[in-house]
Every structure is written in structure tokens, then in C-alpha cells.
Design a protein around this motif. Structure first.
Motif, short mmCIF file in Angstrom:
data_model
loop_
_atom_site.label_atom_id
_atom_site.label_comp_id
_atom_site.label_asym_id
_atom_site.label_seq_id
_atom_site.Cartn_x
_atom_site.Cartn_y
_atom_site.Cartn_z
N VAL A 1 -35.03 69.58 11.51
CA VAL A 1 -34.75 68.88 12.72
C VAL A 1 -35.44 67.46 12.94
CG1 VAL A 1 -35.12 68.98 15.33
CG2 VAL A 1 -34.55 71.07 13.77
N CYS A 2 -36.56 67.38 12.37
CA CYS A 2 -37.18 66.07 12.60
C CYS A 2 -36.46 65.03 11.75
CB CYS A 2 -38.65 66.23 12.04
SG CYS A 2 -39.57 64.89 12.22
N THR A 3 -35.96 65.33 10.44
CA THR A 3 -35.20 64.40 9.71
C THR A 3 -33.80 64.01 10.43
OG1 THR A 3 -35.90 65.55 7.69
CG2 THR A 3 -34.08 64.21 7.50
N VAL A 4 -33.40 65.01 11.00
CA VAL A 4 -31.97 64.63 11.78
C VAL A 4 -32.45 63.68 13.09
CG1 VAL A 4 -30.39 65.65 13.60
CG2 VAL A 4 -30.72 66.66 11.39
N PHE A 5 -33.47 63.76 13.85
CA PHE A 5 -33.90 62.85 15.02
C PHE A 5 -34.14 61.71 14.07
CE2 PHE A 5 -35.12 66.44 17.42
CZ PHE A 5 -34.26 66.16 18.46
N ILE A 6 -34.64 61.41 12.98
CA ILE A 6 -35.07 60.32 12.47
C ILE A 6 -33.87 59.48 11.97
CG2 ILE A 6 -36.18 59.15 10.21
CD1 ILE A 6 -38.37 61.07 10.46
N LEU A 7 -32.97 60.17 11.33
CA LEU A 7 -31.75 59.65 10.85
C LEU A 7 -30.86 59.07 12.00
CD1 LEU A 7 -30.64 62.34 8.25
CD2 LEU A 7 -31.35 60.01 7.94
N GLY B 1 -32.12 58.09 15.02
CA GLY B 1 -32.63 56.95 15.31
C GLY B 1 -32.24 55.58 14.54
N LEU B 2 -32.49 55.94 13.10
CA LEU B 2 -32.15 54.81 12.27
C LEU B 2 -30.48 54.31 12.47
CD1 LEU B 2 -33.96 56.02 8.94
CD2 LEU B 2 -34.56 53.76 10.51
N HIS B 3 -29.67 55.35 12.45
CA HIS B 3 -28.25 55.05 12.94
C HIS B 3 -28.11 54.28 14.12
CE1 HIS B 3 -24.22 55.98 14.16
NE2 HIS B 3 -23.84 55.64 12.70
N ARG B 4 -28.86 54.46 15.01
CA ARG B 4 -28.82 53.67 16.25
C ARG B 4 -29.36 52.43 16.25
NH1 ARG B 4 -30.19 58.25 20.69
NH2 ARG B 4 -28.33 59.62 20.78
N LYS B 5 -30.17 52.19 15.39
CA LYS B 5 -30.97 50.75 15.24
C LYS B 5 -29.99 49.96 14.32
CE LYS B 5 -35.41 48.76 13.95
NZ LYS B 5 -36.66 49.15 13.39
N PHE B 6 -29.38 50.60 13.39
CA PHE B 6 -28.79 49.71 12.53
C PHE B 6 -27.39 49.71 12.93
CE2 PHE B 6 -32.41 50.48 9.96
CZ PHE B 6 -32.89 49.27 9.89
#
Length: 113
Positions: free
Chosen positions: A100-106, A108-113
Motif C-alpha cells: 500500500v505504501c508503494t502505491v502511495f509513493i508511486l 505521488g511521484l506520478h502527480r509530481k512529474f
């Protein structure tokens, strides 16, 4: 793997019911998994029960596609960490957290870039 996806999605959908919630839905699916595993020897009930932990995510935070991705990551994390957590406990919770944490991180990275 398909059974784990089904267990997490069933938990996720049951948790949306107002009088059930995530904890009861995980418990209900866990009991169902136990009863089914009594008759089907090829099912690994501990892996399926851990998938219900992934399914306990709030529907306000995670959608179904992200839940499927988190379950796949959970299965990978479980297979990797299985040899390190032998006899210690916490493998199911830690693996589901990683998924679940990996999905949240991914996300967040997708929104940032």
C-alpha cells in the motif's frame, strides 16, 4: 495470485458497507478463506488473509486499480520477505504495508512529474 486479488477486492467492497467497515470485512473474508481452505488443500490461507489487509484500505484514498497494484506488490514483498521474517511474526502486516505504501509513493511521484 488471482485468489489474493479476489480476497483483497472482496474485503475492499465489503468495507464500503456502512455497518461492516474494514475490520469486520477483513474478519469475514478471513473466516471465509479458512472455511474454503479446509476443503481445498492447494490454497495458502495465510497469503490470502494478508491480502485482506491490503483490502482494508479506505475507498477515499485508494481506487480499485491501485488496490490491484498494491496486492501484486504485496505478493512480491511477501515472497521476498518470507525468509527474513520466519518465526518472528509480522510478515503479513509488513508485506501489506509495503504494497500500500508503494502505491502511495508511486501515485505521488506520478502527480509530481
Amino acid at each position: 495470485m488471482v485468489y489474493s486479488l479476489f480476497a483483497s477486492l472482496l474485503t475492499y467492497e465489503l468495507s464500503k458497507v456502512s455497518f461492516i467497515g474494514p475490520i469486520r470485512s477483513s474478519s469475514l473474508v478471513g473466516i471465509l478463506i479458512y472455511l474454503i481452505s479446509l476443503y481445498l488443500d492447494f490454497l495458502n490461507s495465510s497469503i490470502l488473509f494478508g491480502a485482506t489487509f491490503v483490502g482494508m484500505c479506505s475507498s477515499n484514498k485508494v481506487n480499485r486499480i491501485e488496490l490491484v497494484i498494491a496486492t501484486i506488490i504485496y505478493l512480491f514483498a511477501f515472497s521476498v520477505m518470507e525468509r527474513y521474517f520466519s518465526g518472528v511474526g509480522g510478515l503479513l502486516g509488513m508485506s501489506s504495508f509495503v504494497g500500500v505504501c508503494t502505491v502511495f509513493i508511486l501515485r505521488g511521484l506520478h502527480r509530481k512529474f
